[in-house]
Each structure stands twice: as C-alpha cells, then as structure tokens.
Design a protein around this motif. Structure first.
Motif, PDB file in Angstrom:
ATOM      1  N   GLY A  26      -4.817  -0.229  93.114  1.00 16.40           N
ATOM      2  CA  GLY A  26      -3.681   0.435  92.200  1.00 16.40           C
ATOM      3  C   GLY A  26      -4.337   0.671  90.847  1.00 16.40           C
ATOM      4  N   VAL A  27      -3.750   2.194  90.323  1.00 17.54           N
ATOM      5  CA  VAL A  27      -3.709   2.532  89.271  1.00 17.54           C
ATOM      6  C   VAL A  27      -2.756   2.605  88.306  1.00 17.54           C
ATOM      7  N   ARG A  28      -2.007   2.600  86.814  1.00 16.81           N
ATOM      8  CA  ARG A  28      -0.808   2.295  86.774  1.00 16.81           C
ATOM      9  C   ARG A  28      -1.062   2.771  84.863  1.00 16.81           C
ATOM     10  N   LEU A  29      -0.734   3.716  84.933  1.00 25.34           N
ATOM     11  CA  LEU A  29      -0.510   4.346  83.441  1.00 25.34           C
ATOM     12  C   LEU A  29       0.796   3.553  82.781  1.00 25.34           C
ATOM     13  N   GLN A  30       0.725   2.467  81.972  1.00 23.10           N
ATOM     14  CA  GLN A  30       0.882   1.145  81.193  1.00 23.10           C
ATOM     15  C   GLN A  30       1.821   2.458  79.757  1.00 23.10           C
ATOM     16  N   GLY A  31       0.913   2.827  79.325  1.00 23.50           N
ATOM     17  CA  GLY A  31       1.458   3.833  78.004  1.00 23.50           C
ATOM     18  C   GLY A  31       0.556   4.479  77.872  1.00 23.50           C
ATOM     19  N   PHE A  32       1.636   5.481  77.562  1.00 19.81           N
ATOM     20  CA  PHE A  32       0.817   6.591  76.451  1.00 19.81           C
ATOM     21  C   PHE A  32       1.461   7.589  75.351  1.00 19.81           C
ATOM     22  N   SER A  33       0.643   7.744  74.390  1.00 16.04           N
ATOM     23  CA  SER A  33       1.967   8.209  73.315  1.00 16.04           C
ATOM     24  C   SER A  33       0.925   9.745  72.601  1.00 16.04           C
ATOM     25  N   PHE A  34       1.457  10.067  72.032  1.00 19.04           N
ATOM     26  CA  PHE A  34       0.857  12.023  71.310  1.00 19.04           C
ATOM     27  C   PHE A  34       1.639  11.783  70.261  1.00 19.04           C
ATOM     28  N   LYS A  35       0.849  11.583  69.057  1.00 21.06           N
ATOM     29  CA  LYS A  35       1.324  11.964  67.701  1.00 21.06           C
ATOM     30  C   LYS A  35       0.527  13.429  66.620  1.00 21.06           C
ATOM     31  N   LEU A  36       1.564  13.705  66.562  1.00 24.37           N
ATOM     32  CA  LEU A  36       1.508  15.432  65.938  1.00 24.37           C
ATOM     33  C   LEU A  36       1.402  14.760  64.194  1.00 24.37           C
ATOM     34  N   ASN A  37       0.533  15.121  63.499  1.00 21.61           N
ATOM     35  CA  ASN A  37       1.152  14.507  62.226  1.00 21.61           C
ATOM     36  C   ASN A  37       1.000  16.587  61.327  1.00 21.61           C
ATOM     37  N   ALA A  38      -0.193  16.884  61.635  1.00 20.39           N
ATOM     38  CA  ALA A  38      -0.371  18.323  61.030  1.00 20.39           C
ATOM     39  C   ALA A  38      -1.910  18.235  61.714  1.00 20.39           C
ATOM     40  N   VAL A  39      -1.991  19.974  62.396  1.00 21.79           N
ATOM     41  CA  VAL A  39      -3.557  20.498  62.495  1.00 21.79           C
ATOM     42  C   VAL A  39      -3.509  21.532  62.118  1.00 21.79           C
ATOM     43  N   GLU A  40      -4.859  21.718  61.777  1.00 30.17           N
ATOM     44  CA  GLU A  40      -5.642  23.099  61.834  1.00 30.17           C
ATOM     45  C   GLU A  40      -5.386  23.307  63.196  1.00 30.17           C
ATOM     46  N   LYS A  41      -5.928  25.559  63.811  1.00 28.69           N
ATOM     47  CA  LYS A  41      -5.856  25.407  64.159  1.00 28.69           C
ATOM     48  C   LYS A  41      -7.986  25.510  64.646  1.00 28.69           C
ATOM     49  N   ASP A  42      -8.496  25.529  63.553  1.00 32.60           N
ATOM     50  CA  ASP A  42      -9.861  25.811  63.800  1.00 32.60           C
ATOM     51  C   ASP A  42     -10.403  23.950  63.528  1.00 32.60           C
ATOM     52  N   PHE A  43     -10.105  23.711  64.446  1.00 36.94           N
ATOM     53  CA  PHE A  43     -10.786  22.020  64.005  1.00 36.94           C
ATOM     54  C   PHE A  43     -12.446  22.267  64.686  1.00 36.94           C
ATOM     55  N   ILE A  44     -12.985  20.936  64.066  1.00 36.13           N
ATOM     56  CA  ILE A  44     -14.335  20.535  65.392  1.00 36.13           C
ATOM     57  C   ILE A  44     -13.915  18.847  66.200  1.00 36.13           C
ATOM     58  N   ALA A  45     -15.771  19.425  66.891  1.00 38.81           N
ATOM     59  CA  ALA A  45     -14.975  18.207  67.556  1.00 38.81           C
ATOM     60  C   ALA A  45     -15.358  16.972  66.424  1.00 38.81           C
ATOM     61  N   ASP A  46     -16.887  17.549  66.524  1.00 38.90           N
ATOM     62  CA  ASP A  46     -16.741  16.061  64.906  1.00 38.90           C
ATOM     63  C   ASP A  46     -16.342  14.923  63.964  1.00 38.90           C
ATOM     64  N   ASP A  47     -14.682  16.015  64.056  1.00 38.94           N
ATOM     65  CA  ASP A  47     -13.483  15.129  63.302  1.00 38.94           C
ATOM     66  C   ASP A  47     -13.617  14.642  64.304  1.00 38.94           C
ATOM     67  N   ILE A  70      -7.876   4.778  72.161  1.00 37.85           N
ATOM     68  CA  ILE A  70      -7.204   5.834  71.238  1.00 37.85           C
ATOM     69  C   ILE A  70      -8.372   6.842  70.513  1.00 37.85           C
ATOM     70  N   SER A  71      -7.511   7.971  70.353  1.00 39.29           N
ATOM     71  CA  SER A  71      -8.322   9.408  70.144  1.00 39.29           C
ATOM     72  C   SER A  71      -7.374  10.069  69.056  1.00 39.29           C
ATOM     73  N   GLY A  72      -7.727  11.290  68.107  1.00 37.61           N
ATOM     74  CA  GLY A  72      -7.494  12.201  67.766  1.00 37.61           C
ATOM     75  C   GLY A  72      -8.290  11.923  66.320  1.00 37.61           C
ATOM     76  N   LEU A  73      -8.174  13.230  66.383  1.00 31.47           N
ATOM     77  CA  LEU A  73      -8.076  14.179  65.130  1.00 31.47           C
ATOM     78  C   LEU A  73      -8.456  13.472  64.297  1.00 31.47           C
ATOM     79  N   VAL A  74      -9.784  13.370  62.736  1.00 39.88           N
ATOM     80  CA  VAL A  74      -9.264  12.585  61.660  1.00 39.88           C
ATOM     81  C   VAL A  74      -9.472  13.486  60.598  1.00 39.88           C
ATOM     82  N   ASP A  75      -8.586  14.005  59.137  1.00 36.72           N
ATOM     83  CA  ASP A  75      -8.574  14.497  58.194  1.00 36.72           C
ATOM     84  C   ASP A  75     -10.713  14.234  57.489  1.00 36.72           C
ATOM     85  N   ASP A  76     -10.796  14.923  56.314  1.00 43.22           N
ATOM     86  CA  ASP A  76     -10.990  14.418  55.484  1.00 43.22           C
ATOM     87  C   ASP A  76     -10.891  12.591  54.489  1.00 43.22           C
ATOM     88  N   GLU A  77      -9.855  12.626  54.326  1.00 42.01           N
ATOM     89  CA  GLU A  77      -9.109  11.370  53.828  1.00 42.01           C
ATOM     90  C   GLU A  77      -9.170  10.198  55.080  1.00 42.01           C
TER      91      GLU A  77
END
Length: 163
Positions: A26-47, A70-77
């Motif tokens: 069996g395979v089960r999703l135990q948890g999933f959260s998406f948190k959006l703070n602020a994001v630019e439309k033109d982000f690059i994968a290196d971030d 855990i994955s996400g887009l990180v700013d310069d700070e």
C-alpha cells in the motif's frame, strides 16, 4: 561461451539479486502542506531547496517506510517564498531475510508519488509547475524502528510525519 550460455548466466545472476524481494502492500499520503508567502513569477530553478529523509517501522515481515520531502523556493536571505512539506508512507511485505539496505528503493518509490503532487500544488497556486528532479536515493540512510519499541515510535509520531 555461446550466446545462450551467456544469457543463462545473466538469468542466474538476476535470480541471485532478486532473493531480497518485496511486495508493495500500500501507498498512502500521510501529510501534505503548501505554504505560499510571496513569490515572483520569474523564478529560477537554482533557487530551489530539496530535502528527503526516511524512517521505517518494522513488524514481522513488513515495513512501513515513511519518506518525508521538503521543497521550496528560497530568496536571497534563505527564507522560503513557498514551501511544500509532505510525507508518503509505503508499506511493503518482504520474503525471508530482507536486507534493510534495500529500503532506499522504497524511499525512491515514495518520492515518485510525491513529485506530481508538488507539481499540481504549484499549478493550483498559479505558479509554474514545480518539476522536482529525479534523484539517486541509493545513499539514503533509513532508520529502522521495530514496532515493539513503543517509546521510539511515539517520539517519531510526535515529530509530525514520523520522520
């Protein structure tokens, strides 16, 4: 050595390698959260930042392998502009003596279930799809906890997804 003998030798080798079989129960999703703070439309994968960890609960001839991503887009700070945090549980049944070193294959299975969920979450947030990379998880360390060890399991559950 003839071609048939070479093929027979290859089959014998494959049978030896398949002695540590497991079946996905069996395979089960135990948890999933998406948190959006602020994001630019033109982000690059290196971030992007990406972390994968795993723990396995063993009971008799089965394992519950929980993969946390855990994955996400990180700013310069170093702050997350958006963050995706999830856990996928894969239960496997094993035959005979199973080598715990093979559990990283189960981690890869859990990760493969998470990838399209992350892409869908970003699309629903009106962002470009997050295409998480295919990873070589062969070096992933998976802590194995016997279910009878209630103190350890309780501590892991207290940490959220058990990872």
């Amino acid at each position: 050595m003839s071609k048939d003998q070479e093929n027979l030798k290859l089959v014998d080798t494959m049978q030896l390698q398949l002695s540590d079989k497991f079946t996905i129960a069996g395979v089960r999703l135990q948890g999933f959260s998406f948190k959006l703070n602020a994001v630019e439309k033109d982000f690059i994968a290196d971030d992007f930042k990406l972390g994968v960890s795993a723990i396995a609960y063993k009971k008799d001839k089965s394992y519950d392998v929980i993969t946390r991503i855990i994955s996400g887009l990180v700013d310069d700070e170093g702050s997350f502009l958006f963050e995706i945090d999830g856990a996928v549980s894969v239960r496997i049944d094993v035959e005979k003596e199973f080598d715990d070193k093979l559990l990283n294959n189960v981690v890869a299975i859990g990760y493969s279930y998470f990838r399209p969920l992350a892409a869908q979450a970003t699309v629903m947030a009106k962002l470009p799809p997050l295409d998480l990379p295919v990873l070589d998880l062969s070096g992933t360390k998976v802590e194995v906890v016997k279910v009878g060890d209630k103190g350890r399991k309780k501590d892991a559950e207290h940490n959220g997804s058990g990872v």
